[in-house]
Motif scaffolding. Structure first.
Motif, PDB file in Angstrom:
ATOM      1  N   VAL A 229       0.832  -1.430   0.142  1.00 48.60           N
ATOM      2  CA  VAL A 229      -0.561   0.421   0.050  1.00 48.60           C
ATOM      3  C   VAL A 229       0.774   1.101  -0.250  1.00 48.60           C
ATOM      4  O   VAL A 229       0.443   2.042  -0.657  1.00 48.60           O
ATOM      5  N   THR A 230       1.761   1.397   0.492  1.00 48.85           N
ATOM      6  CA  THR A 230       2.801   2.536   0.412  1.00 48.85           C
ATOM      7  C   THR A 230       3.481   2.451  -0.646  1.00 48.85           C
ATOM      8  O   THR A 230       3.362   3.298  -1.419  1.00 48.85           O
ATOM      9  N   ARG A 231       4.138   1.885  -1.031  1.00 45.17           N
ATOM     10  CA  ARG A 231       4.862   1.655  -2.260  1.00 45.17           C
ATOM     11  C   ARG A 231       3.842   1.887  -3.360  1.00 45.17           C
ATOM     12  O   ARG A 231       3.999   3.127  -4.491  1.00 45.17           O
ATOM     13  N   LEU A 232       2.187   2.051  -3.594  1.00 47.67           N
ATOM     14  CA  LEU A 232       1.845   2.138  -4.158  1.00 47.67           C
ATOM     15  C   LEU A 232       1.341   3.941  -3.996  1.00 47.67           C
ATOM     16  O   LEU A 232       1.252   4.545  -5.111  1.00 47.67           O
ATOM     17  N   ALA A 233       0.769   3.643  -3.007  1.00 47.83           N
ATOM     18  CA  ALA A 233       0.576   5.421  -2.925  1.00 47.83           C
ATOM     19  C   ALA A 233       1.938   6.705  -2.814  1.00 47.83           C
ATOM     20  O   ALA A 233       1.202   7.454  -3.527  1.00 47.83           O
ATOM     21  N   LEU A 234       3.065   5.675  -3.124  1.00 44.76           N
ATOM     22  CA  LEU A 234       4.057   6.594  -3.411  1.00 44.76           C
ATOM     23  C   LEU A 234       4.386   6.689  -4.564  1.00 44.76           C
ATOM     24  O   LEU A 234       4.180   8.697  -5.608  1.00 44.76           O
ATOM     25  N   ARG A 235       4.105   6.118  -5.420  1.00 48.96           N
ATOM     26  CA  ARG A 235       4.225   5.907  -7.038  1.00 48.96           C
ATOM     27  C   ARG A 235       2.906   7.009  -7.483  1.00 48.96           C
ATOM     28  O   ARG A 235       2.734   7.805  -8.427  1.00 48.96           O
ATOM     29  N   LEU A 236       1.290   6.261  -6.706  1.00 51.62           N
ATOM     30  CA  LEU A 236       0.857   7.693  -7.150  1.00 51.62           C
ATOM     31  C   LEU A 236       0.712   8.851  -7.133  1.00 51.62           C
ATOM     32  O   LEU A 236       0.857   9.964  -7.601  1.00 51.62           O
ATOM     33  N   GLU A 292      -4.634  -1.481  -9.133  1.00 52.34           N
ATOM     34  CA  GLU A 292      -3.767  -2.485  -7.948  1.00 52.34           C
ATOM     35  C   GLU A 292      -3.698  -2.506  -7.027  1.00 52.34           C
ATOM     36  O   GLU A 292      -4.658  -3.305  -6.020  1.00 52.34           O
ATOM     37  N   ALA A 293      -4.136  -1.032  -6.436  1.00 49.21           N
ATOM     38  CA  ALA A 293      -4.728  -0.549  -5.053  1.00 49.21           C
ATOM     39  C   ALA A 293      -6.240  -0.909  -4.714  1.00 49.21           C
ATOM     40  O   ALA A 293      -6.604  -0.750  -3.415  1.00 49.21           O
ATOM     41  N   LEU A 302     -11.034   3.439   1.124  1.00 50.26           N
ATOM     42  CA  LEU A 302     -10.172   3.601   1.583  1.00 50.26           C
ATOM     43  C   LEU A 302      -9.525   2.802  -0.406  1.00 50.26           C
ATOM     44  O   LEU A 302      -9.536   1.927  -0.106  1.00 50.26           O
ATOM     45  N   LEU A 303      -8.903   3.592  -1.029  1.00 51.50           N
ATOM     46  CA  LEU A 303      -7.648   3.492  -1.783  1.00 51.50           C
ATOM     47  C   LEU A 303      -6.426   2.862  -1.101  1.00 51.50           C
ATOM     48  O   LEU A 303      -5.934   1.765  -1.504  1.00 51.50           O
ATOM     49  N   PHE A 304      -6.383   3.504   0.149  1.00 51.05           N
ATOM     50  CA  PHE A 304      -4.510   2.993   0.761  1.00 51.05           C
ATOM     51  C   PHE A 304      -5.016   3.184   1.892  1.00 51.05           C
ATOM     52  O   PHE A 304      -4.584   4.186   3.115  1.00 51.05           O
ATOM     53  N   ASN A 398       5.648  -2.481 -13.644  1.00 48.25           N
ATOM     54  CA  ASN A 398       4.234  -1.836 -13.585  1.00 48.25           C
ATOM     55  C   ASN A 398       4.130  -2.155 -11.717  1.00 48.25           C
ATOM     56  O   ASN A 398       4.696  -2.084 -10.920  1.00 48.25           O
ATOM     57  N   ALA A 399       2.256  -1.417 -11.195  1.00 50.85           N
ATOM     58  CA  ALA A 399       2.479  -1.566 -10.585  1.00 50.85           C
ATOM     59  C   ALA A 399       2.026  -2.720  -9.613  1.00 50.85           C
ATOM     60  O   ALA A 399       2.339  -2.586  -8.515  1.00 50.85           O
ATOM     61  N   GLU A 400       1.458  -3.867 -10.470  1.00 46.68           N
ATOM     62  CA  GLU A 400       1.170  -5.072 -10.251  1.00 46.68           C
ATOM     63  C   GLU A 400       2.683  -5.566  -9.311  1.00 46.68           C
ATOM     64  O   GLU A 400       2.703  -5.982  -8.384  1.00 46.68           O
TER      65      GLU A 400
END
Length: 408
Positions: A229-236, A292-293, A302-304, A398-400
């Protein structure tokens, strides 16, 4: 076998004192003279200790168990139950004095309706995460200025100086709320800012300013073991150039047309620093992150979500802490992605200044222009968002792939 009132009442003295166990460390100690004393055995910091609760029948079995449960709850928060007893907070059969957590939650409940929902959630979450585990279980008279400063120092040492100062204010407001409500007490956090690390007054948050360094920062962060979740939030955050709080509070319903030609994120006014909705055209890379999130979030809104509580947003320190662990403390912060994207895009596309400002939710600097120029440049903003995403993520997983990489 747990004690009963009959067993306690019928317990007889012997030549030497003896214990009759109950449960959870509670026992009745019967002295040679016939006195019956309630005691609780517990360990803290690896050392066994004994807490005396009082005597029977002044304290009943039910009241002794209630005090034992209060002591265990304090111990779970890292507070020595003996400290509560010295402060008079362990009083079997009586209502204990107000603890800081109780008072802080009362203050929050009164103030929260006047705040934006995401701010109210952030205030409570910061106290639950940073302050309640250390002083939350203590009665207000027991809390000293050095205790509060010690709790804030731990936050400062992580580099979260701004948060430490906000926490000091929140602690102080809770104490002042209690003083105004009861007419007594003191505020141990009132003047602590003088002993704290000063806030950087420059107004500039550390940020890298080249696309090459931006890629290095993102790649280094995403390669560290961390929660998906943290990695995806950082990328977004890096892709959309919105504020960290807007990413953390993102709700699934805010995203639309993810499989269409114009995928969009609509951030409502109540989550913005303005009275207007912020419309964010999404790049294909950002869409992949959102999808992915969403898969990881399951049925929650919530998304994250927080890694501990699905109904709470990701911690406001999570992204910054990941970047600090990657070695970028003092060079680049979570909020710095906005400066990075703005600098890179403005250098390459100076004619698109207005569109880039709108990507950052910045209105025209000229109030007259703001009153008459209502152009949103959405088509160009979508193109710029894709250009920025392609530059930033060229050759990266990629996100996945980043969601399934090593966890912390």
């Amino acid at each position: 076998m747990p004690l009963t009132d009959v067993k306690v009442r019928q317990a007889k003295p012997r030549e030497s004192g003896y214990r009759i166990p109950d449960a959870g460390g509670l026992h009745l100690f019967v002295t040679p003279s016939g006195s019956k004393l309630w005691r609780v055995r517990y360990k803290i910091d690896g050392k066994e200790k004994l807490l005396s609760l009082g005597s029977y029948p002044e304290i009943s079995l039910a009241a002794a168990r209630e005090a034992r449960d209060q002591a265990k709850a304090a111990k779970r928060r890292g507070v020595d139950p003996s400290a509560l007893k010295r402060a008079g907070a362990l009083q079997p059969g009586q209502a204990p004095p107000a603890t800081f957590e109780v008072v802080a939650r009362e203050w929050h409940a009164v103030k929260a309706p006047s705040w934006k929902p995401h701010h109210a959630a952030d205030v409570l979450a910061s106290l639950e995460r940073e302050i309640f585990p250390t002083i939350g279980a203590l009665p207000l008279p027991e809390i000293t200025t050095p205790m509060v400063l010690e709790a804030l120092r731990r936050v400062e040492k992580r580099g979260a100086v701004d948060l430490a100062h906000r926490l000091r204010q929140r602690i102080s407001h809770a104490f002042q709320f209690h003083i105004a409500s009861t007419g007594n007490g003191r505020d141990p956090a009132a003047h602590l800012s003088r002993a704290m690390t000063p806030i950087d007054k420059s107004g500039r948050r550390p940020a890298v300013t080249t696309i090459a360094r931006a890629r290095e920062v993102l790649q280094a962060c995403e390669q560290l073991p961390a929660f998906p979740v943290t990695r995806l939030a950082l990328r977004l955050l890096a892709l959309t150039l919105v504020r960290p709080g807007e990413v953390r509070g993102a709700v699934l319903d805010e995203f639309e047309d993810l499989d269409g030609q114009e995928p969009t994120w609509r951030i409502p006014p109540e989550r913005m620093k303005s009275q207007f909705e912020h419309v964010v055209p999404l790049s294909t890379h950002a869409v992949d992150v959102v999808k992915e999130a969403t898969r990881l979030a399951g049925r929650g809104p919530l998304l994250f979500p927080s890694t501990r509580q699905a109904r709470r947003p990701l911690s406001e320190n999570a992204i910054g802490y990941l970047m600090n662990r990657a070695g970028f403390r003092g060079e680049h912060v979570a909020h710095g992605w906005r400066a990075t994207g703005s600098t890179v895009l403005n250098e390459r596309y100076p004619a698109d200044r207005q569109a880039i400002d709108l990507m950052l939710a910045h209105g025209p600097k000229d109030p007259v222009e703001g009153a008459y120029n209502r152009a949103l440049h959405r088509t160009r903003r979508r193109e710029l968002a894709q250009i920025w995403a392609d530059m930033l993520l060229e050759g990266m997983p990629n996100a996945e792939q980043i969601a399934t990489a090593a966890r912390r």
